[in-house]
Design an enzyme around this catalytic site. Structure first.
Site, short mmCIF file in Angstrom:
data_model
loop_
_atom_site.label_atom_id
_atom_site.label_comp_id
_atom_site.label_asym_id
_atom_site.label_seq_id
_atom_site.Cartn_x
_atom_site.Cartn_y
_atom_site.Cartn_z
N LEU B 45 0.84 -1.20 0.00
CA LEU B 45 0.00 0.00 0.00
C LEU B 45 0.87 1.25 0.00
O LEU B 45 0.51 2.28 -0.55
CB LEU B 45 -0.91 0.02 1.23
CG LEU B 45 -2.02 -1.03 1.30
CD1 LEU B 45 -2.72 -0.95 2.64
CD2 LEU B 45 -3.01 -0.84 0.17
N ASP B 166 3.14 15.73 14.95
CA ASP B 166 3.41 15.61 13.52
C ASP B 166 2.11 15.60 12.72
O ASP B 166 1.92 14.78 11.82
CB ASP B 166 4.22 14.34 13.25
CG ASP B 166 4.92 14.38 11.89
OD1 ASP B 166 4.98 15.47 11.29
OD2 ASP B 166 5.40 13.32 11.44
#
Lengths: 371, 408
Positions: B45, B166
């Site tokens: 993926l 983040d």
């Protein structure tokens, strides 16, 4: 009818009927002492349930209370006794269709019986879909039959809402391992296409096969193989003389080793090859199991299907057709109950703590949701 | 490259004319099912510095999953690599929220020195979606929807005393039903429960999304407000396709962020409430920067923008717009065994050309290497490969035991 109270001492437990909720709960036959009516009580030990199970139970109760329809199992009351939650529902005298198959109709129910049941189930589904929900767990063990022969849908905890603006649903139902064989290919596919209420119609098709054949399609198949076969468009069908052939050409087939359907016994073969379902039955099942969702009808369309014509000219009642299965009702329960009381000398209600679930009474026709 | 032995057996020989096994240098794409516990492995993926992310299928519930594979060797090469992974696992195990990526299972394979984190399946991230559009931005209503979910997730995280550190479009993933999931807790920090302030000291997040106090290298930073800032930069990016601060080098970038001279693009002037919100989130001084509670009350957050444009869709993966399961070929191979027609059903035109090209190369190489006259490799693609016919499945009832990994 007035709603039932939630006073534990007003409910007298009679006997255990079976397991439900993936075996997390037991169903008891009980008597409401004020109204003298027989009821089914599901007992959940809340301390032993996981958060997810509790959420699912909560969801089921909310759904049962929201959806009031003669073909959807209704919620009567609930009460707490110590850490046990008791959910009271009406007694469904014939138990689930799965129980009927297990006890008396190993090779499937008669077509006319299925016709009546299917009509009820589609009515229930039409109501559920109309309220903006998808059931997602239509199967024989979630279809209960009442004393009067009315079929009700249960297993509402798998329901999910879908938006009326025709947007598809993408949620994969949790704790659904037991229902996989009944689920539609588009639901199992879990891609961006999603699924809608017609996913239930596919399950209806599988359930028809289950009711007619006595076993659910893909029953002996590993789940991953079932998945690829469904996605490839393999459609199960009703087993009768037009669809089931005995392979006589091969000698090796007789050992049962080479034969793919080796689990089908000789007796079953005989039954299968000697019966014939109507063309309209075959066609409605085929419609329900269309791999292409757009070719699959909605519940309301299906109710117009020619298959249901036979219910109109039928004069026998469902309970007669279900013979030898016996319905659990006032007459035979009293008997059983008296014996039970003599034997164990119990006259207890929920507030006392004698356990009656150790008795070995078997009520073949009444097990709710055995697996 | 496939093993030599693999090419010798099987019907592949009949497809590729007569080519001796030692001359075949292309991969014959042997599909073999791989299991981690009860999970069947599918295709890749995505890939990160730590390792790969692959698709998985739970063979019991048939629920799609994703697996993040960490290689110990690779982790050791990244600064704080192993510490970050340990922290990520510890945090994810604690968290349970609709808008936080769910960790389902963890497996460790000591022999292979690999760790497998089984996660909820997501179809893509906001960054991939942005990259797939020419203007690299979302319609306002779509960005608004994601922003509300980001706020929900962030509110939960902060309530658990966790600073993500983040937040950026690349770490905001979407499930099949469009639910936003905050992911990647590799640099997140969990505050001490008895700590009086949300003070943090380090930050390792992506530079463009860093707050001025980090860019200026202040020793003590208010954690919650750091996430607000990076969410502000994220919203700025989702709605304009730009970044509020840029710089050719990280040094230059940090200088610009540190000075905090915010120049709003002209296009934002027509949306005064959004303009105001972004200014509030990107305020240089911590005390001026909006809190989550204030964000909730903000005009732009409360009012839903009109749905006036088509949404940006999740971009296709390997030209599959529906993001179908990639484990199917593996399962077919497992259940039906190897079969030509089955095989060819999953070889794309591109792969076919690639094969052909490789095959020709193989021939040339062979000719260069040896003076003998080798059997010429087939230049034309085998006919069978073009027919993508589906082999009608037969009921196969044999159950094989899956080989499996040891759960940690």
């Amino acid at each position: 009818m007035e709603p039932l109270d939630n006073v534990p001492s007003n409910y007298k437990i009679c006997s255990i009927l079976g397991q439900c909720f993936n075996n997390l709960s037991s169903v008891y036959l009980s008597k409401h002492t004020v109204t003298n009516s027989l009821l089914a009580v599901k007992k959940f030990n809340l301390d032993r349930m996981t958060d997810e199970d509790l959420k699912s139970l909560h969801h089921e109760i909310v759904c049962m209370r929201q959806l009031r329809h003669p073909n959807i199992i209704s919620y009567e009351s609930s009460f707490l006794d110590c850490t046990d939650l008791h959910v009271v529902t009406p007694l469904m005298g014939f138990g689930s269709c799965k129980d009927l198959i297990n006890a008396h109709f190993n090779f499937g129910l008669p077509e006319l019986v299925i016709c009546f049941i299917l009509q009820d189930i589609l009515n229930g589904l039409q109501h559920i879909h109309g309220k903006g929900y998808i059931h997602r767990a239509v199967k024989a063990s979630h279809i209960l039959v009442s004393q009067s022969g009315r079929a009700c849908l249960s297993g509402l905890r798998y329901m999910c809402p879908y938006s009326p603006t025709r947007k598809k649903v993408h949620l994969f139902p949790s704790s659904t391992a037991y229902n996989l064989n009944w689920l539609s290919p588009e639901l199992l596919e879990q891609n961006l296409e999603g699924y809608d209420e017609r996913s239930d119609i596919y399950s209806v098709g599988i359930t028809c096969c289950e009711l007619a054949n006595g076993t659910v399609p893909f029953a002996e198949t590993p789940t991953t193989l079932m998945l690829i076969e469904k996605l490839a468009g393999a459609t199960p069908h009703l087993l009768d003389c037009t669809t089931y052939y005995v392979d006589t050409g091969q000698d090796m087939g007789e050992d049962g080793e080479e034969n793919a359907c080796s689990y089908i016994s000789e007796q079953q073969t005989q039954v299968l090859t000697s019966r014939k379902f109507s063309d309209s039955f075959h066609s409605i099942v085929e419609l329900c199991l269309s791999r292409d969702v757009d070719k699959r009808p909605f519940a309301s369309n299906l109710l117009q299907h020619a298959f249901f014509k036979q219910t109109k000219k039928c004069s026998t009642s469902l309970s007669e057709m279900l013979r030898p299965a016996l319905c659990l009702d006032e007459s035979n329960v009293c008997e059983i109950n008296n014996e039970l009381e003599c034997m164990l000398n119990i006259n207890d209600t929920f507030s006392s703590s004698i356990q009656v679930n150790k008795t070995e009474w078997k009520f073949d026709s009444l097990d709710d949701e055995v697996k | 490259m496939g093993d030599k032995e693999d090419e010798v057996d099987g019907d592949m020989i009949s497809i590729f004319h007569r080519v001796d096994s030692d001359q075949v240098i292309y991969d014959n794409k042997t599909i073999k099912v791989k299991m981690i516990g009860k999970y069947v492995m599918g295709d890749l993926l995505g890939e990160g510095s730590y390792g790969k992310v692959k698709e998985m299928l739970d063979s019991e519930t048939l629920c799609r999953r994703a697996v993040k594979i960490f290689k110990k060797k690779k982790l050791q090469r990244i600064p704080n690599g192993e510490v970050n992974v340990d922290r990520e696992i510890r945090l994810l195990k604690m968290l349970a929220h609709k808008n936080i990526i769910g960790l389902v299972d963890v497996f460790v394979n000591d022999e292979k020195q690999k760790m497998y984190l089984i996660m909820e399946y997501c179809v893509g991230g906001l960054q991939d979606m942005l990259d797939s559009t020419p203007l690299r931005k979302f319609p306002l209503w779509q960005a608004h929807g994601y922003f509300l979910q980001l706020l929900d997730g962030l509110e939960y995280l902060h309530s658990q005393g966790i600073i993500h550190k983040d937040i950026k479009p690349g770490n905001l993933l979407l499930t099949l039903d469009g639910t936003l999931k905050i992911s990647d807790f590799g640099v997140a920090e969990s505050l001490d429960m008895f700590q009086p302030y949300d003070t943090i000291t380090t930050s390792q997040g992506s530079p463009v999304f860093q707050a001025p106090e980090i860019a200026n290298g202040l020793p003590e930073i208010s954690g919650y407000k750091v996430d607000i800032w990076s969410s502000g930069v994220t919203l700025f990016n989702l709605t304009t396709g730009l970044y509020p601060f840029e710089g050719d080098t990280v040094y230059k970038l940090f200088e610009n962020i540190g000075n905090c001279v915010l120049v709003m693009p002209e296009s934002l002037r027509q949306y005064p409430t959004l303009y105001d919100l972004l200014e509030g989130m990107l305020a240089k001084e911590i005390q001026d920067r909006l809190s989550l509670a204030q964000l909730r009350q903000h005009e732009w957050v409360i009012h839903y923008p009109p749905i006036d444009e088509d949404p940006v869709p999740v971009p296709p993966i390997k030209s599959d717009e529906l993001h179908n399961m990639t484990v199917l070929p593996y399962l077919q191979q497992y259940h039906y065994g190897s079969s030509d027609s089955l095989h060819s059903a999953y070889i794309t035109e591109r792969e076919l050309n690639e094969l052909e090209r490789q095959q020709q190369q193989g021939g040339e190489q062979q000719q260069l290497e040896s003076g003998d006259d080798p059997p010429p490799p087939s230049p034309s693609p085998p006919n069978e490969m073009k027919k993508a016919s589906w082999k009608k499945p037969t009921s196969c009832l044999a159950v094989k035991k899956f080989s499996s990994c040891r759960p940690s």
